[in-house]
Design a protein around this motif. Structure first.
Motif, PDB file in Angstrom:
ATOM      1  N   MET A 142     -13.807  37.691  52.149  1.00  0.00           N
ATOM      2  CA  MET A 142     -13.489  38.580  53.261  1.00  0.00           C
ATOM      3  C   MET A 142     -12.370  37.972  54.118  1.00  0.00           C
ATOM      4  O   MET A 142     -12.274  36.745  54.255  1.00  0.00           O
ATOM      5  CB  MET A 142     -14.746  38.820  54.108  1.00  0.00           C
ATOM      6  CG  MET A 142     -15.832  39.583  53.369  1.00  0.00           C
ATOM      7  SD  MET A 142     -15.310  41.246  52.901  1.00  0.00           S
ATOM      8  CE  MET A 142     -16.752  41.792  51.963  1.00  0.00           C
ATOM      9  N   ASN A 143     -11.531  38.846  54.705  1.00  0.00           N
ATOM     10  CA  ASN A 143     -10.427  38.370  55.515  1.00  0.00           C
ATOM     11  C   ASN A 143     -10.897  38.024  56.919  1.00  0.00           C
ATOM     12  O   ASN A 143     -12.063  38.214  57.279  1.00  0.00           O
ATOM     13  CB  ASN A 143      -9.299  39.409  55.547  1.00  0.00           C
ATOM     14  CG  ASN A 143      -9.807  40.774  56.007  1.00  0.00           C
ATOM     15  OD1 ASN A 143     -10.716  40.860  56.823  1.00  0.00           O
ATOM     16  ND2 ASN A 143      -9.206  41.814  55.476  1.00  0.00           N
ATOM     17  N   ARG A 144      -9.943  37.523  57.703  1.00  0.00           N
ATOM     18  CA  ARG A 144     -10.293  37.079  59.050  1.00  0.00           C
ATOM     19  C   ARG A 144     -10.692  38.244  59.954  1.00  0.00           C
ATOM     20  O   ARG A 144     -11.491  38.070  60.872  1.00  0.00           O
ATOM     21  CB  ARG A 144      -9.120  36.312  59.655  1.00  0.00           C
ATOM     22  CG  ARG A 144      -8.930  34.932  59.064  1.00  0.00           C
ATOM     23  CD  ARG A 144      -7.876  34.153  59.801  1.00  0.00           C
ATOM     24  NE  ARG A 144      -6.546  34.732  59.597  1.00  0.00           N
ATOM     25  CZ  ARG A 144      -5.436  34.232  60.153  1.00  0.00           C
ATOM     26  NH1 ARG A 144      -5.524  33.161  60.941  1.00  0.00           N
ATOM     27  NH2 ARG A 144      -4.269  34.796  59.924  1.00  0.00           N
ATOM     28  N   LEU A 145     -10.129  39.423  59.714  1.00  0.00           N
ATOM     29  CA  LEU A 145     -10.499  40.574  60.520  1.00  0.00           C
ATOM     30  C   LEU A 145     -11.968  40.935  60.321  1.00  0.00           C
ATOM     31  O   LEU A 145     -12.678  41.230  61.285  1.00  0.00           O
ATOM     32  CB  LEU A 145      -9.608  41.766  60.165  1.00  0.00           C
ATOM     33  CG  LEU A 145      -9.885  43.072  60.927  1.00  0.00           C
ATOM     34  CD1 LEU A 145      -9.796  42.843  62.434  1.00  0.00           C
ATOM     35  CD2 LEU A 145      -8.940  44.174  60.476  1.00  0.00           C
ATOM     36  N   SER A 146     -12.433  40.894  59.077  1.00  0.00           N
ATOM     37  CA  SER A 146     -13.848  41.179  58.803  1.00  0.00           C
ATOM     38  C   SER A 146     -14.747  40.153  59.468  1.00  0.00           C
ATOM     39  O   SER A 146     -15.793  40.493  60.045  1.00  0.00           O
ATOM     40  CB  SER A 146     -14.090  41.199  57.292  1.00  0.00           C
ATOM     41  OG  SER A 146     -13.376  42.244  56.666  1.00  0.00           O
ATOM     42  N   ASN A 147     -14.357  38.892  59.385  1.00  0.00           N
ATOM     43  CA  ASN A 147     -15.152  37.844  60.031  1.00  0.00           C
ATOM     44  C   ASN A 147     -15.170  38.003  61.550  1.00  0.00           C
ATOM     45  O   ASN A 147     -16.189  37.782  62.202  1.00  0.00           O
ATOM     46  CB  ASN A 147     -14.606  36.468  59.656  1.00  0.00           C
ATOM     47  CG  ASN A 147     -14.782  36.152  58.186  1.00  0.00           C
ATOM     48  OD1 ASN A 147     -15.734  36.612  57.560  1.00  0.00           O
ATOM     49  ND2 ASN A 147     -13.866  35.382  57.624  1.00  0.00           N
ATOM     50  N   TYR A 148     -14.026  38.396  62.103  1.00  0.00           N
ATOM     51  CA  TYR A 148     -13.963  38.622  63.550  1.00  0.00           C
ATOM     52  C   TYR A 148     -14.891  39.756  63.972  1.00  0.00           C
ATOM     53  O   TYR A 148     -15.630  39.651  64.971  1.00  0.00           O
ATOM     54  CB  TYR A 148     -12.526  38.932  63.954  1.00  0.00           C
ATOM     55  CG  TYR A 148     -12.413  39.589  65.319  1.00  0.00           C
ATOM     56  CD1 TYR A 148     -12.582  38.848  66.487  1.00  0.00           C
ATOM     57  CD2 TYR A 148     -12.155  40.959  65.421  1.00  0.00           C
ATOM     58  CE1 TYR A 148     -12.490  39.451  67.731  1.00  0.00           C
ATOM     59  CE2 TYR A 148     -12.062  41.563  66.667  1.00  0.00           C
ATOM     60  CZ  TYR A 148     -12.232  40.822  67.815  1.00  0.00           C
ATOM     61  OH  TYR A 148     -12.155  41.418  69.041  1.00  0.00           O
ATOM     62  N   LEU A 149     -14.881  40.846  63.221  1.00  0.00           N
ATOM     63  CA  LEU A 149     -15.742  41.983  63.543  1.00  0.00           C
ATOM     64  C   LEU A 149     -17.210  41.604  63.394  1.00  0.00           C
ATOM     65  O   LEU A 149     -18.047  41.997  64.215  1.00  0.00           O
ATOM     66  CB  LEU A 149     -15.407  43.165  62.639  1.00  0.00           C
ATOM     67  CG  LEU A 149     -14.033  43.810  62.859  1.00  0.00           C
ATOM     68  CD1 LEU A 149     -13.748  44.858  61.791  1.00  0.00           C
ATOM     69  CD2 LEU A 149     -13.948  44.436  64.247  1.00  0.00           C
ATOM     70  N   ALA A 150     -17.542  40.846  62.346  1.00  0.00           N
ATOM     71  CA  ALA A 150     -18.938  40.420  62.150  1.00  0.00           C
ATOM     72  C   ALA A 150     -19.397  39.553  63.316  1.00  0.00           C
ATOM     73  O   ALA A 150     -20.532  39.691  63.806  1.00  0.00           O
ATOM     74  CB  ALA A 150     -19.072  39.667  60.830  1.00  0.00           C
ATOM     75  N   ARG A 151     -18.526  38.633  63.793  1.00  0.00           N
ATOM     76  CA  ARG A 151     -18.898  37.802  64.948  1.00  0.00           C
ATOM     77  C   ARG A 151     -19.037  38.650  66.211  1.00  0.00           C
ATOM     78  O   ARG A 151     -19.904  38.377  67.053  1.00  0.00           O
ATOM     79  CB  ARG A 151     -17.849  36.706  65.160  1.00  0.00           C
ATOM     80  CG  ARG A 151     -17.840  35.637  64.083  1.00  0.00           C
ATOM     81  CD  ARG A 151     -17.037  34.420  64.546  1.00  0.00           C
ATOM     82  NE  ARG A 151     -15.649  34.767  64.841  1.00  0.00           N
ATOM     83  CZ  ARG A 151     -14.664  34.711  63.943  1.00  0.00           C
ATOM     84  NH1 ARG A 151     -14.917  34.326  62.699  1.00  0.00           N
ATOM     85  NH2 ARG A 151     -13.431  35.027  64.299  1.00  0.00           N
ATOM     86  N   LEU A 152     -18.205  39.670  66.334  1.00  0.00           N
ATOM     87  CA  LEU A 152     -18.300  40.560  67.488  1.00  0.00           C
ATOM     88  C   LEU A 152     -19.638  41.299  67.491  1.00  0.00           C
ATOM     89  O   LEU A 152     -20.315  41.391  68.529  1.00  0.00           O
ATOM     90  CB  LEU A 152     -17.146  41.558  67.456  1.00  0.00           C
ATOM     91  CG  LEU A 152     -17.069  42.563  68.614  1.00  0.00           C
ATOM     92  CD1 LEU A 152     -16.804  41.845  69.935  1.00  0.00           C
ATOM     93  CD2 LEU A 152     -15.997  43.618  68.338  1.00  0.00           C
ATOM     94  N   PHE A 153     -20.043  41.805  66.348  1.00  0.00           N
ATOM     95  CA  PHE A 153     -21.335  42.499  66.241  1.00  0.00           C
ATOM     96  C   PHE A 153     -22.483  41.531  66.523  1.00  0.00           C
ATOM     97  O   PHE A 153     -23.445  41.868  67.234  1.00  0.00           O
ATOM     98  CB  PHE A 153     -21.493  43.107  64.844  1.00  0.00           C
ATOM     99  CG  PHE A 153     -20.401  44.061  64.450  1.00  0.00           C
ATOM    100  CD1 PHE A 153     -19.742  44.823  65.407  1.00  0.00           C
ATOM    101  CD2 PHE A 153     -20.027  44.194  63.123  1.00  0.00           C
ATOM    102  CE1 PHE A 153     -18.734  45.704  65.043  1.00  0.00           C
ATOM    103  CE2 PHE A 153     -19.021  45.071  62.751  1.00  0.00           C
ATOM    104  CZ  PHE A 153     -18.368  45.825  63.707  1.00  0.00           C
TER     105      PHE A 153
END
Length: 361
Positions: free
Chosen positions: A1-12
């Motif tokens: 997964m890219n950094r955007l997906s990881n960022y969104l997962a951390r946000l959730f």
């Protein structure tokens, strides 16, 4: 997964962790206030009390973990909607990144709750029962004064005739009036011991008398009987079950004996349902909140109310619509999950025909 997906997962995850942390804190304070008076009456110290409360937190936290996970996802998606970031993700065709972030979030939350349900919760429950049994054994031991009646709990009276040098008591008598039928334990001698599942009062040469409210009477005599201390000191009669085992231990025992009783399969299914609740509610929230809207106003029904309503419906279906076999605890999850999948499929337009210009010229 890219950094955007990881960022969104951390946000959730940050949203869900904040809500779950508040819930656990309130629950911890409520449990402390509720048990403080009982602990002081039983002569229990502050540190053992805190230890018991912490051991009891995993089963209590499991009851609302999936709700916090779903609400955290919904609040984060609504925040992305308000800041127009959700619109940008769709317009720039970064739906795969959004889907990946949601998948990471759902997978991590489901894995965490499955580990708690199958391993952590049974272990902490076993340790909690052991700690409670130690307190109960101390309470019973201090109450065993020869030729004196002592009420160790509301509705439970106990007395003994005397004590021997090895700790054994004579003329044991215990009367339990908390439920019907009323139970009376009588033995010529008794010894407080600890077995592999807790503390028991080992009775010798006695009888168990049952008296019902309508005047019925029955008696069972025995040469030896192990009476769990929890049955005398719990708020209600806890029955013969005095501990719990992890799913690994249960499956290992079943594989060793080749016996898979229905109760074992149902217990494993009930524990696995905790992870399915996370997946189902998060899919429902994704179908409702992961797609941008041009409306300036907030939705008429807040996402928190939607999640609570879906969770309530799932619990009602699981309680009153019972199926046969191992799927019995999953009735509500299956119904709500089917609705979530249908709604998500419709929002994604999976079966919608392609526009004419997409077929080429």
């Amino acid at each position: 997964m890219n950094r955007l997906s990881n960022y969104l997962a951390r946000l959730f995850a940050a949203e869900a962790a904040a809500i779950f942390g508040v819930g656990l804190s309130i629950l911890f304070l409520v449990q402390t206030l509720r048990l403080a008076d009982v602990a002081s009456v039983r002569g229990q110290g502050f540190l053992p009390l805190i230890g018991q409360i912490l051991l009891n937190m995993p089963p209590l936290g499991m009851t609302f973990f999936y709700i916090c996970v779903a609400i955290g996802l919904g609040r984060a998606l609504r925040a992305l909607q308000a800041s127009r970031e959700l619109h940008i993700l769709h317009v720039t065709q970064r739906l795969s990144a959004l889907s990946g972030g949601i998948a990471i979030y759902i997978g991590g939350a489901a894995a965490a709750i499955l580990i708690v349900a199958h391993l952590v919760e049974p272990y902490t429950t076993q340790q909690y029962n052991l700690a409670r049994a130690q307190v109960a054994a101390d309470l019973v031991g201090r109450s065993l004064v020869p030729n004196r009646f002592a009420e160790i709990m509301d509705g439970v009276t106990i007395t003994v005739g005397g004590r021997r040098s090895n700790g054994e008591v004579t003329s044991f008598f215990a009367d339990d009036r908390r439920a019907s039928p009323r139970r009376t334990y009588i033995a010529t001698s008794a010894l407080l011991i600890r077995d592999d599942r807790g503390y028991v009062m080992r009775l010798r040469d006695g009888a168990i008398q049952y008296r019902s409210d309508d005047g019925g009477f029955s008696e069972i005599t025995f040469a030896s009987y192990d009476l769990a201390i929890d049955r005398l000191t719990a708020e209600t009669d806890s029955g013969e079950e005095r501990g719990d085992r992890t799913s690994i231990a249960l499956v290992a025992a079943a594989l060793a004996t080749g016996d898979w009783p229905e109760s074992l399969v149902e217990q494993l299914s009930r524990r696995s349902t905790e992870g399915m609740r996370v997946v189902v509610l998060c899919l429902l929230v994704s179908a409702l909140s992961a797609f941008p809207s041009g409306r300036r106003r907030e939705p008429l029904v807040p996402i928190e109310f939607t999640v609570l309503g879906a969770a309530f419906l799932e619990r009602v279906l699981a309680q009153y619509v019972r199926a046969d076999g191992p799927l019995s605890p999953m009735t509500g999850v299956i119904v709500v999950g089917a609705f979530a999948v249908v709604l998500l499929t419709a929002r994604l337009r999976v079966f919608a025909p392609l526009p004419p210009k997409a077929f080429g010229r």
